[in-house]
Design a protein around this motif. Structure first.
Motif: not given
Length: 387
Positions: A74-94
């Motif tokens: 929800q925090h990342l969505k508030s920044l305007g990020m899409g769900l796919d990008e949120i998934g990468r942000a939370l799961d991809d160390p790189a």
């Protein structure tokens, strides 16, 4: 995945999360977060928020760490990020957080700029309109100024003149890709006269040098002495902008413009230098004093350009200064001074040229070529002509 026993009991606990190892069904998560069942199931289907447990009846069961992840989503969505990008942000160390934030900041800036443009347009319509018919006509005109067909834009600008506000015309001018249409839009702005000056001057703060160059062009066409300070401020800008500002100062003329142009003689690249020389050469008597004040400048480029301008001005007051430059340490300055004296003509200029005939190198050679033949030589030429 954990599968708690079927008879697990759920207790009401305070925020933010239930006690360790307490499970929440999807309905309780929805109630606490305000999200719908459908949204939570969608997150599960995407693999974005997969419940850690299932009951014996195959109900989704959420653990405290699931709620932590949901809060992050929800925090990342508030920044305007899409769900796919949120998934990468939370799961991809790189995942590059800095790059992602910069990208979204640029998107937000774009939306803010669009909203500001819309607000400005509404304000202009509010100020200029009386009836709805007038509002609709104003909107129709501005829409035609943005028509994909350049010919439509050309005809609209040609017919708009003072029917369209200066701000609307400048907005169209900033985005216009066709040179012919830009020129007609410039003409339309100029028809507003002094009223346009403030709006055009404000546009000089645009970060795009192409826009600043176009606005300098408009100021030159306005030919308003009050525009001189704004154009002077552009003489140190991007080379193309500075050259257009110098040209505009030449169009406006007057002592202030002449003084400002004289101060930048010899400065910048070849285009700016040539534009300044040409502009000053067309300013007549207003330019003589300021340019004479530059013939002793430490820079050879300044001295050479000043000499060239003095030749173009055609004022005999320049002869002593140009004669002095015939002894300059730089040959280019001497040659330019000779050419200027040749352009001036007259007895005083001829005497100055004659004084340099014995100078070494190209200076003397050019002086001899520029020196009018003596009467004795002319008599010989006349005598040799067939009768």
């Amino acid at each position: 995945m954990l599968t708690p026993p079927c008879d697990i009991s759920f207790q009401e606990v305070g925020p933010p999360y239930p006690a360790p190892m307490e499970w929440l069904k999807i309905g309780e998560v929805a109630r606490r977060t305000g999200l719908t069942h459908r949204t939570l199931r969608h997150y599960d289907d995407l693999g974005l928020l997969v419940p850690s447990g299932r009951s014996g009846g195959d109900y989704r069961l959420y653990a405290p760490e699931d709620l932590e992840r949901l809060l992050s989503i929800q925090h990342l969505k508030s920044l305007g990020m899409g769900l796919d990008e949120i998934g990468r942000a939370l799961d991809d160390p790189a995942f590059d957080a800095t790059e992602a934030l910069a990208r979204h900041a640029a998107l937000v800036e774009g939306r803010i700029a669009a909203e500001q443009d819309l607000l400005a347009r509404l304000r202009r319509l509010q100020e200029a309109s009386g009836t709805w018919d007038e509002v609709l006509e104003a909107i129709a005109l501005t829409e035609r100024l943005r028509h994909p067909d350049a010919w439509v834009r050309f005809r609209t600008a040609l017919g708009a003149s003072t029917e369209v506000s200066v701000d609307e015309l400048l907005d169209a001018l900033r985005d216009e890709p066709e040179a012919g249409v830009r020129e007609v839009l410039t003409w339309a702005v100029v028809q507003h006269g002094p009223v346009a000056l403030d709006a055009v001057t404000a546009s000089l703060a645009d970060p795009d040098p192409g826009v600043r160059k176009q606005m300098a062009h408009v100021l030159g066409k306005l030919a308003d002495p009050d525009a001189v300070p704004a154009l002077v401020g552009l003489l140190g800008d991007d080379p193309d902008v500075a050259a257009k500002a110098a040209f505009g100062l030449g169009q406006i003329g007057g002592p202030d413009a002449a003084g400002a142009l004289a101060e930048v003689l010899g400065s910048g690249g070849s285009v700016l230098r040539a534009t300044v020389v040409t502009a000053l050469g067309g300013l007549g008597a207003d330019a003589v004093g300021p340019v004479l004040g530059r013939v002793e400048a430490p820079s050879a480029a300044v001295r050479a350009d000043a000499a060239e301008v003095l030749g173009a001005l055609g004022d005999d007051r320049a002869v002593p200064a140009l004669e002095e430059l015939l002894g300059d340490a730089e040959e280019d300055v001497r040659i330019t001074a000779l050419m200027a004296l040749g352009a001036l003509g007259g007895p005083a200029a001829a005497r100055a040229i004659g004084s340099a005939q014995d100078a070494p190198g190209r200076t003397g050679s050019l002086a001899r070529r520029l020196t009018p033949p003596s009467e004795a030589v002319l008599d010989l030429i006349r005598a040799s002509e067939p009768r």
